[in-house]
Design a protein around this motif. Structure first.
Motif, PDB file in Angstrom:
ATOM      1  N   PHE A  62       0.817  -1.217   0.000  1.00 53.27           N
ATOM      2  CA  PHE A  62       0.000   0.000   0.000  1.00 53.27           C
ATOM      3  C   PHE A  62       0.848   1.264   0.000  1.00 53.27           C
ATOM      4  O   PHE A  62       0.376   2.346  -0.346  1.00 53.27           O
ATOM      5  CB  PHE A  62      -0.907   0.016   1.244  1.00 53.27           C
ATOM      6  N   ALA A  63       2.105   1.166   0.405  1.00 52.94           N
ATOM      7  CA  ALA A  63       2.957   2.348   0.586  1.00 52.94           C
ATOM      8  C   ALA A  63       3.315   2.977  -0.751  1.00 52.94           C
ATOM      9  O   ALA A  63       3.356   2.312  -1.794  1.00 52.94           O
ATOM     10  CB  ALA A  63       4.220   1.973   1.349  1.00 52.94           C
ATOM     11  N   ASP A  64       3.597   4.270  -0.731  1.00 51.85           N
ATOM     12  CA  ASP A  64       4.018   4.976  -1.941  1.00 51.85           C
ATOM     13  C   ASP A  64       5.429   4.590  -2.347  1.00 51.85           C
ATOM     14  O   ASP A  64       5.773   4.633  -3.532  1.00 51.85           O
ATOM     15  CB  ASP A  64       3.935   6.488  -1.701  1.00 51.85           C
ATOM     16  N   ALA A  65       6.254   4.236  -1.365  1.00 49.49           N
ATOM     17  CA  ALA A  65       7.628   3.805  -1.648  1.00 49.49           C
ATOM     18  C   ALA A  65       8.107   2.936  -0.499  1.00 49.49           C
ATOM     19  O   ALA A  65       7.729   3.161   0.667  1.00 49.49           O
ATOM     20  CB  ALA A  65       8.552   5.004  -1.832  1.00 49.49           C
ATOM     21  N   VAL A  66       8.920   1.944  -0.832  1.00 46.93           N
ATOM     22  CA  VAL A  66       9.483   1.045   0.180  1.00 46.93           C
ATOM     23  C   VAL A  66      10.965   0.876  -0.107  1.00 46.93           C
ATOM     24  O   VAL A  66      11.349   0.515  -1.225  1.00 46.93           O
ATOM     25  CB  VAL A  66       8.797  -0.340   0.164  1.00 46.93           C
ATOM     26  N   PHE A  67      11.783   1.154   0.908  1.00 48.15           N
ATOM     27  CA  PHE A  67      13.213   0.903   0.773  1.00 48.15           C
ATOM     28  C   PHE A  67      13.567  -0.318   1.606  1.00 48.15           C
ATOM     29  O   PHE A  67      13.291  -0.362   2.806  1.00 48.15           O
ATOM     30  CB  PHE A  67      14.049   2.098   1.224  1.00 48.15           C
ATOM     31  N   GLU A  68      14.186  -1.292   0.962  1.00 45.70           N
ATOM     32  CA  GLU A  68      14.458  -2.588   1.582  1.00 45.70           C
ATOM     33  C   GLU A  68      15.963  -2.717   1.862  1.00 45.70           C
ATOM     34  O   GLU A  68      16.791  -2.547   0.961  1.00 45.70           O
ATOM     35  CB  GLU A  68      13.992  -3.698   0.637  1.00 45.70           C
ATOM     36  N   THR A  69      16.297  -3.052   3.113  1.00 42.94           N
ATOM     37  CA  THR A  69      17.708  -3.169   3.493  1.00 42.94           C
ATOM     38  C   THR A  69      18.210  -4.599   3.499  1.00 42.94           C
ATOM     39  O   THR A  69      19.415  -4.838   3.451  1.00 42.94           O
ATOM     40  CB  THR A  69      17.939  -2.607   4.901  1.00 42.94           C
ATOM     41  N   GLY A  70      17.297  -5.579   3.612  1.00 39.65           N
ATOM     42  CA  GLY A  70      17.722  -6.956   3.846  1.00 39.65           C
ATOM     43  C   GLY A  70      18.001  -7.180   5.320  1.00 39.65           C
ATOM     44  O   GLY A  70      17.857  -6.285   6.158  1.00 39.65           O
ATOM     45  N   GLY A  71      18.405  -8.387   5.654  1.00 38.17           N
ATOM     46  CA  GLY A  71      18.726  -8.711   7.045  1.00 38.17           C
ATOM     47  C   GLY A  71      17.510  -8.950   7.909  1.00 38.17           C
ATOM     48  O   GLY A  71      17.547  -8.711   9.121  1.00 38.17           O
ATOM     49  N   ALA A  72      16.438  -9.467   7.333  1.00 39.23           N
ATOM     50  CA  ALA A  72      15.208  -9.667   8.098  1.00 39.23           C
ATOM     51  C   ALA A  72      15.373 -10.675   9.227  1.00 39.23           C
ATOM     52  O   ALA A  72      14.616 -10.647  10.207  1.00 39.23           O
ATOM     53  CB  ALA A  72      14.077 -10.117   7.166  1.00 39.23           C
ATOM     54  N   ASP A  73      16.345 -11.566   9.107  1.00 42.77           N
ATOM     55  CA  ASP A  73      16.549 -12.564  10.154  1.00 42.77           C
ATOM     56  C   ASP A  73      17.515 -12.083  11.232  1.00 42.77           C
ATOM     57  O   ASP A  73      17.831 -12.821  12.163  1.00 42.77           O
ATOM     58  CB  ASP A  73      17.051 -13.877   9.545  1.00 42.77           C
TER      59      ASP A  73
END
Length: 354
Positions: free
Chosen positions: A302-313
């Motif tokens: 739903f967001a206008d923009a998403v910045f993904e860094t990784g490292g979810a674990d």
């Protein structure tokens, strides 16, 4: 006199160089492991108090939150002036305190006054973290040093990232948990790619959106980062901005949201579903929603923009420093868009003295 085509010539390379600063900080920590044993890893202290001013106070908040969660011992963060002028309101008698000064320059008057004020007070020990090994603070108290954190620009970018990271890595050592310290090495390995991706993402985001209000939201160790993100864009570009605990924003402050408002969520994995509900609500009120997160998903679409860094674990705390580059670049490109030089913010100096 600076001109538009020379704006940001100090700030931009400093944001871009933070991966090297993190790597150097981790290497330096190996040299200064005994600092951890004698100070933040020492069980003789009843409470660790991190102090700083401005950006240094905000990173102190993240340091304290990380320390409490990882080490499992009391810690707090205060503005330096609170310890110097209102120590009795911030602490109680009869405890053994470790006061950790946080200062890029090591020359800020308020942190020096705070450290000096407890020098002869029973139950108080001092230390610090800085980027300048020859500073007055480093002469007053033994300091961790981020060797590549030194900056020429007024606003803090790679200095803050590297000092925050270094203290978190030190907290990982103090915890005795090998998996947490291993995450520090993973952050160093990931940071260069995150910085590289953050630059064009932030530039495009700023170019494509007309925004007049900026709101940054974060919880846990991300609350201090949200305050820092708020300050960063305010210092660089003079825009109206605020920061709040994510769920706290719903209790009154959300009344400011309207079209042209940026709501930037520093999304944790710990409280992911709750925080996304807040962001979705703000989107319904007309906000432009930017999410900084470990991982994109159907729940962030739903967001206008998403910045993904990784490292979810990884732990939220370890990953937090990877959120900083895109926030710093957004401040930088917003300043350029407004024809403001982020290297020389009005009314500001690199070192604040009284």
């Amino acid at each position: 006199m600076t001109t538009a085509h020379t704006y940001g010539q100090l700030t931009y390379p400093e944001i871009s160089a933070q991966a090297d600063a993190l790597a150097a900080a981790l290497k330096q920590l190996e040299v200064q492991k005994d600092w951890v044993d004698r100070f933040i890893g020492n069980p003789a202290f009843d409470e660790i108090i991190f102090i700083g001013s401005g950006s240094s106070y905000y990173q102190a908040q993240t340091m304290a939150a990380t320390y409490k969660k990882w080490v499992g011992r009391p810690a707090s963060a205060h503005p330096s002036s609170e310890i110097y002028l209102f120590r009795d309101a911030a602490t109680v008698p009869g405890r053994q305190y470790l006061l950790v000064g946080v200062s890029r320059s090591g020359e800020s008057t308020e942190v020096i006054l705070a450290l000096e004020s407890v020098k002869d007070v029973p139950g108080w020990t001092t230390c610090g973290i800085t980027c300048h090994e020859d500073s007055k603070m480093a002469q007053l108290a033994e300091c961790l040093v981020s060797p590549l954190g030194k900056e020429k620009s007024t606003v803090m970018t790679k200095s803050l990232s590297s000092m925050t990271f270094m203290m978190q890595a030190a907290s990982a050592l103090a915890s005795g948990k090998a998996d947490l310290f291993a995450e520090a090495a993973k952050v160093v390995q990931a940071d260069a790619a995150v910085v590289q991706a953050a630059d064009p993402f932030a530039k495009t985001f700023v170019q494509n959106h007309e925004l007049h209000k900026f709101v940054y939201l974060g919880m846990g160790s991300y609350y201090g980062l949200s305050q820092e993100a708020c300050l960063k864009i305010k210092e660089m570009s003079y825009v109206w901005t605020e920061s709040f605990g994510t769920l706290e924003f719903r209790h009154g402050p959300k009344s400011i949201v309207e079209p042209g408002t940026l709501v930037c969520l520093l999304l944790s994995e710990t409280a992911r579903s709750y925080e996304l509900k807040v962001a979705e609500e703000m989107k319904e009120y007309g906000a432009t929603v930017l999410i900084v997160t470990a991982r994109k998903g159907d729940d962030t679409a739903f967001a206008d923009a998403v910045f993904e860094t990784g490292g979810a674990d990884w732990s939220d705390e370890s990953r937090g420093v990877l959120y900083l580059p895109v926030l710093q670049y957004i401040g930088f490109y917003t300043a350029l868009k407004k024809n403001v030089d982020p290297d020389h913010p009005r009314n500001l100096t690199q070192v604040v003295k009284i």
